[in-house]
Design a protein around this motif. Structure first.
Motif, PDB file in Angstrom:
ATOM      1  N   TYR A   1      -1.438 -13.784   0.352  1.00 13.47           N
ATOM      2  CA  TYR A   1      -2.721 -12.629   0.790  1.00 13.47           C
ATOM      3  C   TYR A   1      -2.501 -12.504  -0.251  1.00 13.47           C
ATOM      4  O   TYR A   1      -4.295 -11.457  -0.430  1.00 13.47           O
ATOM      5  CB  TYR A   1      -2.210 -12.252   1.802  1.00 13.47           C
ATOM      6  CG  TYR A   1      -2.918 -11.017   1.857  1.00 13.47           C
ATOM      7  CD1 TYR A   1      -4.533 -11.831   3.128  1.00 13.47           C
ATOM      8  CD2 TYR A   1      -2.874  -9.475   1.399  1.00 13.47           C
ATOM      9  CE1 TYR A   1      -4.755 -10.382   3.655  1.00 13.47           C
ATOM     10  CE2 TYR A   1      -3.514  -8.884   1.970  1.00 13.47           C
ATOM     11  CZ  TYR A   1      -4.809  -8.951   2.606  1.00 13.47           C
ATOM     12  OH  TYR A   1      -5.574  -7.720   3.830  1.00 13.47           O
ATOM     13  N   ALA A   2      -1.679 -11.913  -1.356  1.00 16.69           N
ATOM     14  CA  ALA A   2      -2.311 -10.397  -2.319  1.00 16.69           C
ATOM     15  C   ALA A   2      -3.109 -11.740  -3.607  1.00 16.69           C
ATOM     16  O   ALA A   2      -4.218 -11.410  -4.453  1.00 16.69           O
ATOM     17  CB  ALA A   2      -1.283 -10.647  -3.390  1.00 16.69           C
TER      18      ALA A   2
ATOM     19  N   ASN B   1      -6.986  -3.897   8.178  1.00 17.83           N
ATOM     20  CA  ASN B   1      -7.660  -3.874   6.052  1.00 17.83           C
ATOM     21  C   ASN B   1      -8.921  -3.200   6.962  1.00 17.83           C
ATOM     22  O   ASN B   1      -9.240  -2.998   5.208  1.00 17.83           O
ATOM     23  CB  ASN B   1      -7.804  -5.008   6.422  1.00 17.83           C
ATOM     24  CG  ASN B   1      -6.254  -6.839   6.309  1.00 17.83           C
ATOM     25  OD1 ASN B   1      -6.011  -5.952   4.836  1.00 17.83           O
ATOM     26  ND2 ASN B   1      -6.536  -7.472   6.747  1.00 17.83           N
TER      27      ASN B   1
ATOM     28  N   MET C   1       6.608   0.143  -2.986  1.00 19.08           N
ATOM     29  CA  MET C   1       5.811  -0.433  -1.894  1.00 19.08           C
ATOM     30  C   MET C   1       5.951   0.145   0.068  1.00 19.08           C
ATOM     31  O   MET C   1       7.337   0.276  -0.376  1.00 19.08           O
ATOM     32  CB  MET C   1       5.830  -1.236  -1.977  1.00 19.08           C
ATOM     33  CG  MET C   1       5.380  -1.907  -3.251  1.00 19.08           C
ATOM     34  SD  MET C   1       4.517  -3.850  -3.405  1.00 19.08           S
ATOM     35  CE  MET C   1       6.657  -4.512  -3.278  1.00 19.08           C
TER      36      MET C   1
ATOM     37  N   MET D   1      -7.547  -3.347 -10.650  1.00 16.86           N
ATOM     38  CA  MET D   1      -7.054  -3.577  -9.605  1.00 16.86           C
ATOM     39  C   MET D   1      -5.445  -3.566 -10.230  1.00 16.86           C
ATOM     40  O   MET D   1      -4.472  -3.453  -9.840  1.00 16.86           O
ATOM     41  CB  MET D   1      -7.141  -4.914  -9.583  1.00 16.86           C
ATOM     42  CG  MET D   1      -8.238  -4.968  -8.854  1.00 16.86           C
ATOM     43  SD  MET D   1      -8.975  -6.494  -7.968  1.00 16.86           S
ATOM     44  CE  MET D   1      -9.534  -7.501  -9.560  1.00 16.86           C
TER      45      MET D   1
ATOM     46  N   THR E   1      -7.145 -11.567  -2.290  1.00 12.66           N
ATOM     47  CA  THR E   1      -7.326 -10.721  -2.309  1.00 12.66           C
ATOM     48  C   THR E   1      -7.880 -10.271  -4.296  1.00 12.66           C
ATOM     49  O   THR E   1      -8.815 -10.253  -3.952  1.00 12.66           O
ATOM     50  CB  THR E   1      -6.276  -9.499  -2.296  1.00 12.66           C
ATOM     51  OG1 THR E   1      -6.010  -9.450  -0.530  1.00 12.66           O
ATOM     52  CG2 THR E   1      -6.998  -8.642  -2.008  1.00 12.66           C
ATOM     53  N   LEU E   2      -6.736 -10.840  -4.678  1.00  9.48           N
ATOM     54  CA  LEU E   2      -7.805 -10.509  -6.743  1.00  9.48           C
ATOM     55  C   LEU E   2      -8.475 -11.623  -6.549  1.00  9.48           C
ATOM     56  O   LEU E   2      -9.129 -11.865  -7.681  1.00  9.48           O
ATOM     57  CB  LEU E   2      -6.613 -10.988  -6.912  1.00  9.48           C
ATOM     58  CG  LEU E   2      -5.237  -9.928  -7.896  1.00  9.48           C
ATOM     59  CD1 LEU E   2      -3.890 -10.698  -8.401  1.00  9.48           C
ATOM     60  CD2 LEU E   2      -5.585  -8.692  -7.702  1.00  9.48           C
TER      61      LEU E   2
ATOM     62  N   LEU F   1      -1.746  -1.885  -8.839  1.00  9.79           N
ATOM     63  CA  LEU F   1      -0.664  -2.823  -8.169  1.00  9.79           C
ATOM     64  C   LEU F   1       0.402  -1.869  -9.057  1.00  9.79           C
ATOM     65  O   LEU F   1       1.476  -1.802  -8.786  1.00  9.79           O
ATOM     66  CB  LEU F   1      -0.771  -4.177  -9.162  1.00  9.79           C
ATOM     67  CG  LEU F   1       0.704  -5.091  -8.143  1.00  9.79           C
ATOM     68  CD1 LEU F   1       1.614  -5.222  -6.997  1.00  9.79           C
ATOM     69  CD2 LEU F   1      -0.061  -6.404  -9.000  1.00  9.79           C
TER      70      LEU F   1
END
Length: 231
Positions: A1-2, A111, A155, A143, A5-6, A147
């Motif tokens: 998923y990450a 989201n 997190m 980004m 997203t990137l 992170l």
């Protein structure tokens, strides 16, 4: 998923760069801010409590106030029934779905909320810069910085993001100055002086990040939470 997203963010950055008629392309967009937010604006002729009040100071405190309000709103959402459902989905999505919650709907709404708050944060950043372009809002460096802030702070925690962002900005602002002091102190030892060159601050930032992940795998906030539970 990450990774997806990137990839989507990189595709959006390329798209924004190509749509020059709408976004200004690589040059971005400049815009005017209200008169009271311009640096030349002086509401008081004399300094107030030793500080010269101008449009830049007003902009700074306006952004700070909005950030606090957004943080409190997110905190309220996290502690609401909706937020509790999201936490349940994070811990065990199959059990949450078995109870009767539509996990796809809740994930989609989370989201959307994240995108909305990220958009507001980007608008505040553009207000501070008085400029917006693909490199200031969609670059891989930004980004990656976000992170790093989240991982360092912790997190899955609200306060961890604040801690991580504060430490990251502090390191960016003062790490190079600290290396300069150390470099001057060990100037007589050539290998150490070369190692502590102020221009190598990114190397030391990476080392600090690796150490923080190694010693604080759940982030600083997560570590503090574990210590509080043990106490």
């Amino acid at each position: 998923y990450a990774v997806i997203t990137l990839a989507v963010a990189a595709a959006c950055q390329r798209l924004v760069s190509q749509l020059s008629d709408l976004t200004g392309g690589e040059d971005g967009l400049n815009f005017k801010v209200p008169q009271m937010l311009r640096p030349a604006y002086r509401p008081f002729a004399e300094p107030l409590f030793g500080v010269t009040i101008d449009g830049r100071i007003i902009t700074y405190y306006l952004i700070a106030a909005v950030c606090v309000a957004l943080f409190l709103m997110l905190l309220r959402i996290v502690n609401s029934p909706f937020g509790r459902v999201l936490q349940a989905i994070r811990e065990n999505p199959f059990r949450a779905e078995a109870i009767g919650y539509r996990t796809v709907l809740y994930r989609s709404l989370s989201n959307l909320l994240a995108a909305a708050f990220a958009t507001l944060a980007g608008a505040l950043y553009a207000l501070w810069l008085r400029y917006n372009g693909p490199d200031t809002s969609l670059s891989f460096e930004i980004m990656l910085n976000i992170l790093l802030m989240v991982v360092i702070g912790g997190m899955g925690t609200m306060y961890g993001a604040v801690i991580g962002a504060s430490l990251f900005v502090f390191a960016q602002s003062y790490l190079q100055d600290g290396l300069h002091v150390i470099h001057d102190a060990v100037a007589g030892v050539a290998p150490l002086a070369l190692l502590f060159e102020p221009d190598r601050w990114l190397l030391w930032l990476g080392i600090l990040f690796v150490l923080s992940v190694y010693y604080f795998p759940t982030g600083i906030a997560g570590r503090l939470r574990e210590l509080a539970r043990r106490g």
